[in-house]
Design an enzyme around this catalytic site. Structure first.
Site, PDB file in Angstrom:
ATOM      1  N   TRP A 319       0.824  -1.210   0.000  1.00  0.00           N
ATOM      2  CA  TRP A 319       0.000   0.000   0.000  1.00  0.00           C
ATOM      3  C   TRP A 319       0.859   1.261   0.000  1.00  0.00           C
ATOM      4  O   TRP A 319       0.446   2.281  -0.536  1.00  0.00           O
ATOM      5  CB  TRP A 319      -0.999  -0.004   1.163  1.00  0.00           C
ATOM      6  CG  TRP A 319      -0.510   0.597   2.441  1.00  0.00           C
ATOM      7  CD1 TRP A 319       0.219  -0.012   3.400  1.00  0.00           C
ATOM      8  CD2 TRP A 319      -0.736   1.937   2.888  1.00  0.00           C
ATOM      9  NE1 TRP A 319       0.472   0.859   4.423  1.00  0.00           N
ATOM     10  CE2 TRP A 319      -0.113   2.061   4.132  1.00  0.00           C
ATOM     11  CE3 TRP A 319      -1.406   3.049   2.360  1.00  0.00           C
ATOM     12  CZ2 TRP A 319      -0.126   3.251   4.867  1.00  0.00           C
ATOM     13  CZ3 TRP A 319      -1.415   4.222   3.092  1.00  0.00           C
ATOM     14  CH2 TRP A 319      -0.777   4.324   4.332  1.00  0.00           C
ATOM     15  N   ASN A 320       2.063   1.222   0.577  1.00  0.00           N
ATOM     16  CA  ASN A 320       2.914   2.408   0.640  1.00  0.00           C
ATOM     17  C   ASN A 320       4.294   2.004   0.129  1.00  0.00           C
ATOM     18  O   ASN A 320       5.172   1.621   0.906  1.00  0.00           O
ATOM     19  CB  ASN A 320       2.973   2.891   2.095  1.00  0.00           C
ATOM     20  CG  ASN A 320       3.726   4.184   2.240  1.00  0.00           C
ATOM     21  OD1 ASN A 320       4.570   4.527   1.400  1.00  0.00           O
ATOM     22  ND2 ASN A 320       3.447   4.917   3.300  1.00  0.00           N
ATOM     23  N   ILE A 321       4.461   2.092  -1.189  1.00  0.00           N
ATOM     24  CA  ILE A 321       5.689   1.585  -1.803  1.00  0.00           C
ATOM     25  C   ILE A 321       6.921   2.412  -1.417  1.00  0.00           C
ATOM     26  O   ILE A 321       7.978   1.821  -1.145  1.00  0.00           O
ATOM     27  CB  ILE A 321       5.513   1.490  -3.335  1.00  0.00           C
ATOM     28  CG1 ILE A 321       4.490   0.402  -3.669  1.00  0.00           C
ATOM     29  CG2 ILE A 321       6.829   1.203  -4.048  1.00  0.00           C
ATOM     30  CD1 ILE A 321       4.906  -1.006  -3.308  1.00  0.00           C
ATOM     31  N   TYR A 332      15.670  -3.678   6.368  1.00  0.00           N
ATOM     32  CA  TYR A 332      15.477  -5.122   6.364  1.00  0.00           C
ATOM     33  C   TYR A 332      16.700  -5.849   5.792  1.00  0.00           C
ATOM     34  O   TYR A 332      17.281  -6.726   6.441  1.00  0.00           O
ATOM     35  CB  TYR A 332      14.226  -5.442   5.554  1.00  0.00           C
ATOM     36  CG  TYR A 332      13.848  -6.905   5.488  1.00  0.00           C
ATOM     37  CD1 TYR A 332      13.294  -7.550   6.583  1.00  0.00           C
ATOM     38  CD2 TYR A 332      14.020  -7.623   4.306  1.00  0.00           C
ATOM     39  CE1 TYR A 332      12.924  -8.881   6.503  1.00  0.00           C
ATOM     40  CE2 TYR A 332      13.643  -8.958   4.226  1.00  0.00           C
ATOM     41  CZ  TYR A 332      13.105  -9.575   5.326  1.00  0.00           C
ATOM     42  OH  TYR A 332      12.742 -10.891   5.253  1.00  0.00           O
ATOM     43  N   HIS A 357       4.851   5.618  13.943  1.00  0.00           N
ATOM     44  CA  HIS A 357       3.412   5.898  14.075  1.00  0.00           C
ATOM     45  C   HIS A 357       3.134   6.574  15.421  1.00  0.00           C
ATOM     46  O   HIS A 357       2.399   7.556  15.499  1.00  0.00           O
ATOM     47  CB  HIS A 357       2.605   4.594  13.959  1.00  0.00           C
ATOM     48  CG  HIS A 357       2.259   4.218  12.549  1.00  0.00           C
ATOM     49  ND1 HIS A 357       3.112   3.537  11.740  1.00  0.00           N
ATOM     50  CD2 HIS A 357       1.156   4.463  11.804  1.00  0.00           C
ATOM     51  CE1 HIS A 357       2.542   3.357  10.543  1.00  0.00           C
ATOM     52  NE2 HIS A 357       1.357   3.913  10.560  1.00  0.00           N
TER      53      HIS A 357
END
Lengths: 428, 428
Positions: A319-321, A332, A357
């Site tokens: 959803w958030n490339i 990662y 967040h």
């Protein structure tokens, strides 16, 4: 009497099953999709009308400005944005010194670390301590600083990789980073290149971004129109739809009236979800494509087909490339290279995401409750559960439900705590 | 440094369009169907909870009985049902006399006409004039009488065709009507055969219905369970959901407050439509299959795939197969045979249907307003419009909208007029 359709004596009945009996083997329910769309539009048209009748027109553009400004002579958010250039220039300066050898690698690394640590702590301190900073202004400024932080982290990494490559003379690998194309390290260390990256709709630095051949004016204008339209719609729907529901939820939340709380949560879920969808389109399609078109930035993959997600993991990967790419490239994979397992590295990514967040919500609200952090970390067991037990359309439905229900739950929690902290104290 | 996913220097961006840009050519939105279902379930769960909180539990089985009975010592509906056997036996008696030649064809036709004219007028007169008859009881009885009327009309027609065929000795055509199979005309003119047809889930008479080899007990029990469950659900949802909305619509309707009327209409549309869908399943799948299984009646095609209708005509031809078959066999084709054009014949079918709709609503309510008649006749221009201008999914959506909006509109109109007639008079 003739044969065919005019024949009076035609056989009228024959042995056959009803379509809805499982024995009939029938399975064409394409019309049901249209039924869903029609019911959805009608349901929401009714809710919209009911809302308008109950609350009247609540949309007020002036109020939006007051969200950013308490005191018209104090613009802390704008000042912070101007100050952010200092960090950009420090990063560029450090890289230049590193490329010339004036800074050794450890010194450069230290300067970068200090620069980026201040980037996260200084605006947070300002947001917490300056009284004229509003929650919305604070969240906006911290969002910009977080994006900058991720960008400068990528900038530092890529330039370091370039130096490593030129050191080991691994020409084959260097190709992609610099030298076969237009700009070679350290030719990229210019103000112009740095600010192109700062404004480009990506978080991952490259020396030579793919560029589109020219600015398509009609595409640009359409995206501009969408940006203006959807931002109006977002503000309008929030004022007209979200705020009244949130206000009417305070009493049930205080009383911990469970059935009324559930009713409010479900009532909030629909506008909250629609606003999120509009926000997604506004930010990831309209705004990012507008910026990319203006900068002739070639890579427009800002999202993939997350709406078809059958697992929670697929959703977060698609959803958030820009963020996904950054996490993969700068967090990662480096963890994997240092020997951590995939499981640990994936959890670390969710932990980092949960931290940001929380940072973007708690600091502007000046209230530390860990709801956002918990919500993000809850994605890990949820991903495990959905991936383990649900397949295909059931998995997809589970992803949608977690989106539709999870978000307003966190929103209600924060709003409730904020309300109790600020307005009940005043009432006492 | 290795190649593959661990490679630091991999190219991170490439020129590509966003999926939602029309230039990308992407069109997989399967997940959106699941989104629709999830949103629909959540929306309605919320509405259900809201309703329960506002009105409490309104479901009351005792009230259902009172809908049929005003006065427990006067059972006009039950009496009318017993009387209906007279008409069945008159029809059988007439056919027997015709088969023996005791009645000439014109005399038999006249007796049938009188019998069927009384079948429509006598119960209507009872419903209108007996004070202890409730609207629900009246509608129920008139429904049964209408079904019987259609069945006996078919009975008369088919037996007449049999006589015509034996007269012209057209053996080839006679095959399907009688003689190759078990029963031959006039061997079918028995009480047993007549009552089998009266209870069979079809309106079209045949001398030899297709029969299923045996009664499947598990199928029968499942249909019985569905019948009992859905009738409960229908009554419960009507009491809990429809009645409060209808009651709260009276004020806006009286005041002719247009925006509130629209809001009530849309609010009524959802439960009304869901009740209609449940009714459809209850009547056309559960009840008819139950009856068919019990009677070992082979032809279970009580409906076709009307949910995929792309034209209004397709919907009317496929949602109610027993009535559609009857109209085709005993009304549309006979009209064609008499030289009427397809256009005129189709309009005549809609006119007949409109008449019976009006008959089944106006008489029990003792109020002649022509809303049902107009609603059915409005299908003709609607069918023309949808067939002419809308294709595929748009046509399907138009059919759904006409179903979802059209019905509650008529319901509100009747309820409003009934309310004004009965309750405002009392208040004055």
């Amino acid at each position: 009497v003739t044969r065919g359709p005019m024949n009076k004596g035609e056989i009228c009945h024959k042995t056959q099953e009803s379509l809805l009996s499982s024995a009939s083997g029938y399975n064409n329910y394409r019309g049901i999709l249209n039924w869903c769309v029609v019911m959805l539009v009608l349901n929401n048209a009714r809710l919209f009308l009911e809302n308008l009748l109950r609350y009247g027109v609540l949309v007020d553009p002036i109020q939006v400005i007051s969200l950013f400004l308490h005191d018209p002579y104090s613009w802390p958010a704008a000042c912070l944005l101007i100050v952010s250039n200092v960090f950009i220039l420090v990063a560029l300066y450090t890289e230049r010194q590193l490329s010339k050898g004036s800074f050794s690698e450890p010194v450069g690394f230290l300067v970068h670390c200090i620069n980026m640590a201040i980037m996260l702590t200084f605006p947070a301190a300002v947001v917490l301590l300056v009284p004229s900073m509003t929650p919305v202004g604070g969240a906006f400024v911290l969002g910009i600083y977080t994006i900058l932080f991720l960008k400068l982290y990528s900038y530092k990494d890529v330039n370091m990789w370039c130096r490593e490559l030129s050191t080991v003379k691994a020409k084959k690998l260097a190709r992609s980073l610099s030298c076969d194309r237009k700009v070679c390290y350290p030719g990229n260390l210019t103000i112009r290149d740095m600010y192109y990256f700062v404004f480009a709709p990506t978080l991952c630095y490259e020396l030579n971004f793919p560029r589109s051949p020219k600015i398509r004016t009609s595409f640009l204008l359409r995206r501009l129109f969408e940006m203006l339209f959807f931002i109006q719609l977002l503000v309008g729907l929030t004022q007209q739809w979200m705020i009244p529901i949130i206000q009417s939820s305070m009493k049930p939340l205080e009383d911990m009236d469970l059935s009324r709380m559930t009713e409010r949560l479900l009532r909030l879920a629909v506008p909250n979800h629609l606003l999120w969808l509009i926000f997604f389109y506004w930010f990831f399609h309209s705004s990012m494509n507008f910026t990319a078109e203006l900068l002739r930035f070639g890579d427009r993959q800002f999202y993939k087909d997350w709406w078809n997600s059958e697992t929670v993991t697929y959703f977060w990967q698609n959803w958030n490339i820009p963020v996904h790419k950054w996490c993969l490239r700068h967090f990662y994979k480096p963890l994997l290279r240092r020997g951590f397992s995939k499981m640990v590295s994936q959890s670390a990514v969710f932990f980092l995401s949960a931290f940001f967040h929380e940072y973007l919500v708690s600091v502007p609200l000046r209230m530390f409750r860990l709801w956002a952090f918990t919500g993000m970390m809850a994605q890990l067991p949820l991903a495990w559960f959905v991936g383990r037990f649900l397949r295909g359309n059931y998995g997809n439905a589970a992803v949608w439900i977690s989106l539709i229900i999870g978000q307003p739950f966190a929103v209600l929690m924060y709003v409730h705590d904020y309300y109790v902290l600020h307005f009940r104290q005043e009432a006492d």
